[in-house]
Design a protein around this motif. Structure first.
Motif, PDB file in Angstrom:
ATOM      1  N   ALA A 111      -7.168   4.099 -29.724  1.00 11.94           N
ATOM      2  CA  ALA A 111      -7.165   4.249 -31.250  1.00 11.94           C
ATOM      3  C   ALA A 111      -7.170   2.994 -32.083  1.00 11.94           C
ATOM      4  O   ALA A 111      -6.922   1.895 -31.359  1.00 11.94           O
ATOM      5  N   ALA A 112      -7.319   3.053 -33.152  1.00 12.15           N
ATOM      6  CA  ALA A 112      -7.053   1.735 -34.194  1.00 12.15           C
ATOM      7  C   ALA A 112      -6.523   2.043 -35.324  1.00 12.15           C
ATOM      8  O   ALA A 112      -6.765   3.371 -35.995  1.00 12.15           O
ATOM      9  N   GLU A 113      -5.674   1.375 -35.797  1.00 11.51           N
ATOM     10  CA  GLU A 113      -5.379   1.576 -37.343  1.00 11.51           C
ATOM     11  C   GLU A 113      -5.780   0.474 -38.158  1.00 11.51           C
ATOM     12  O   GLU A 113      -5.992  -0.516 -38.100  1.00 11.51           O
ATOM     13  N   TYR A 114      -5.810   1.153 -39.348  1.00 13.63           N
ATOM     14  CA  TYR A 114      -6.468   0.429 -40.757  1.00 13.63           C
ATOM     15  C   TYR A 114      -5.737   0.526 -41.930  1.00 13.63           C
ATOM     16  O   TYR A 114      -5.308   1.728 -42.043  1.00 13.63           O
ATOM     17  N   GLN A 115      -5.822  -0.521 -42.824  1.00 12.94           N
ATOM     18  CA  GLN A 115      -5.395  -0.586 -43.926  1.00 12.94           C
ATOM     19  C   GLN A 115      -6.646  -0.676 -44.966  1.00 12.94           C
ATOM     20  O   GLN A 115      -7.248  -1.518 -45.010  1.00 12.94           O
ATOM     21  N   VAL A 116      -6.764   0.535 -45.944  1.00 13.43           N
ATOM     22  CA  VAL A 116      -7.911   0.508 -46.793  1.00 13.43           C
ATOM     23  C   VAL A 116      -7.424   0.333 -48.257  1.00 13.43           C
ATOM     24  O   VAL A 116      -6.740   1.359 -48.457  1.00 13.43           O
ATOM     25  N   GLU A 117      -7.665  -0.766 -48.743  1.00 12.46           N
ATOM     26  CA  GLU A 117      -7.255  -0.930 -50.382  1.00 12.46           C
ATOM     27  C   GLU A 117      -8.469  -0.195 -51.153  1.00 12.46           C
ATOM     28  O   GLU A 117      -9.438  -0.981 -51.035  1.00 12.46           O
ATOM     29  N   ALA A 173      -4.158   1.798 -54.877  1.00 10.57           N
ATOM     30  CA  ALA A 173      -3.962   2.841 -53.827  1.00 10.57           C
ATOM     31  C   ALA A 173      -4.372   2.000 -52.291  1.00 10.57           C
ATOM     32  O   ALA A 173      -5.636   1.683 -52.072  1.00 10.57           O
ATOM     33  N   VAL A 174      -3.356   2.371 -51.398  1.00 12.07           N
ATOM     34  CA  VAL A 174      -3.623   1.934 -49.895  1.00 12.07           C
ATOM     35  C   VAL A 174      -3.906   3.138 -49.033  1.00 12.07           C
ATOM     36  O   VAL A 174      -2.735   3.760 -48.999  1.00 12.07           O
ATOM     37  N   ILE A 175      -4.872   3.089 -48.428  1.00 14.95           N
ATOM     38  CA  ILE A 175      -4.939   4.298 -47.400  1.00 14.95           C
ATOM     39  C   ILE A 175      -4.730   3.893 -46.147  1.00 14.95           C
ATOM     40  O   ILE A 175      -5.372   2.815 -45.567  1.00 14.95           O
ATOM     41  N   PHE A 176      -3.679   4.517 -45.351  1.00 16.67           N
ATOM     42  CA  PHE A 176      -3.579   4.210 -43.930  1.00 16.67           C
ATOM     43  C   PHE A 176      -4.368   5.158 -43.031  1.00 16.67           C
ATOM     44  O   PHE A 176      -4.496   6.471 -43.217  1.00 16.67           O
ATOM     45  N   MET A 177      -5.220   4.718 -42.059  1.00 19.09           N
ATOM     46  CA  MET A 177      -5.963   5.448 -41.178  1.00 19.09           C
ATOM     47  C   MET A 177      -5.510   5.352 -39.728  1.00 19.09           C
ATOM     48  O   MET A 177      -5.453   3.749 -39.347  1.00 19.09           O
ATOM     49  N   ARG A 178      -5.373   6.122 -38.872  1.00 20.13           N
ATOM     50  CA  ARG A 178      -5.243   5.689 -37.562  1.00 20.13           C
ATOM     51  C   ARG A 178      -6.412   6.776 -36.955  1.00 20.13           C
ATOM     52  O   ARG A 178      -6.509   8.023 -37.145  1.00 20.13           O
ATOM     53  N   LEU A 179      -7.582   5.991 -36.238  1.00 22.45           N
ATOM     54  CA  LEU A 179      -8.711   6.678 -35.886  1.00 22.45           C
ATOM     55  C   LEU A 179      -8.939   6.502 -34.336  1.00 22.45           C
ATOM     56  O   LEU A 179      -8.478   5.474 -33.724  1.00 22.45           O
ATOM     57  N   SER A 180      -9.189   7.643 -33.693  1.00 22.52           N
ATOM     58  CA  SER A 180      -9.369   7.675 -32.266  1.00 22.52           C
ATOM     59  C   SER A 180     -10.331   6.788 -31.931  1.00 22.52           C
ATOM     60  O   SER A 180     -11.759   6.888 -32.540  1.00 22.52           O
TER      61      SER A 180
END
Length: 213
Positions: A111-117, A173-180
């Motif tokens: 998995a990977a985690e992302y910070q999306v502004e 707004a910051v979206i946190f994503m954890r994607l498989s």
């Protein structure tokens, strides 16, 4: 000797693709005169493995690379030595020795985690509704390179956090994503943004963590 290097990729290096990043590492390691191990065959190449490709335009503070050497070196002294030969925007965060017989690095990413502004003006309440709708969906059919797949099982977590704007006015707004990352199917933040109805040009994406088996 097999070394695992954690590094960040920032600034202009965001616009360097996966293959070009590999070449950047090759050139830098040669400048650093490290005793690189090479593959066998007619066209020997330095034995370097990048954990996961990062799409063009994305920054990262969590890239991982495995490197093989023909001699044993002290990992403690390598971060400073490597940093001297790296281009601006590539920052060495850590170096450790790992088992030479361990599986290929690419096969261990789960998995990977992302910070999306989000840079466009969208009310937080509306963004929360969009996130909730995506997470509640039974399936999210998408198509990539002519192949259809379901994005929904690849989204492990999706949350919203307002934060002060870098410009000093209001909040972003910051979206946190954890994607498989699964065999044959990897969640991509730009696909999640499309499902949320947010154009890619209205977002700044940074990979913040890679998760391994």
């Amino acid at each position: 000797m097999r070394l695992r290097i954690t590094f960040s990729k920032q600034g202009a290096l965001r616009y360097i693709g996966h293959l070009d990043l590999h070449k950047v590492w090759e050139r830098s390691l040669r400048r650093g005169r490290l005793p690189l191990a090479y593959s066998q065959g007619f066209h020997p190449q330095p034995k370097i493995q990048l954990a996961a490709a990062l799409p063009l335009g994305f920054a990262s503070r969590a890239e991982v690379l495995d490197l093989w050497l023909t001699e044993d070196l002290d990992p403690a002294g390598l971060p400073a030595a490597l940093q001297e030969v790296m281009p601006p925007g590539l920052i060495i965060l850590g170096v450790e020795q790992v088992d030479e017989r361990a599986p290929a690095l690419q096969t261990q990413v789960i998995a990977a985690e992302y910070q999306v502004e989000i840079t466009e003006a969208v009310p937080a309440s509306e963004l929360n509704e969009r996130l909730a709708s995506v997470m509640a969906a039974e399936s999210l059919p998408r198509e990539r390179r002519g192949k259809r797949y379901d994005l929904r099982p690849l989204i492990e977590e999706l949350t919203l956090t307002p934060c002060p704007s870098a410009s000093g006015g209001g909040t972003e707004a910051v979206i946190f994503m954890r994607l498989s990352a699964q065999p044959g199917a990897t969640g991509r933040p730009e696909e999640v943004l499309a499902a949320l109805g947010i154009p890619l040009e209205a977002a700044r994406i940074e990979r913040t963590r890679l998760l391994f088996r």
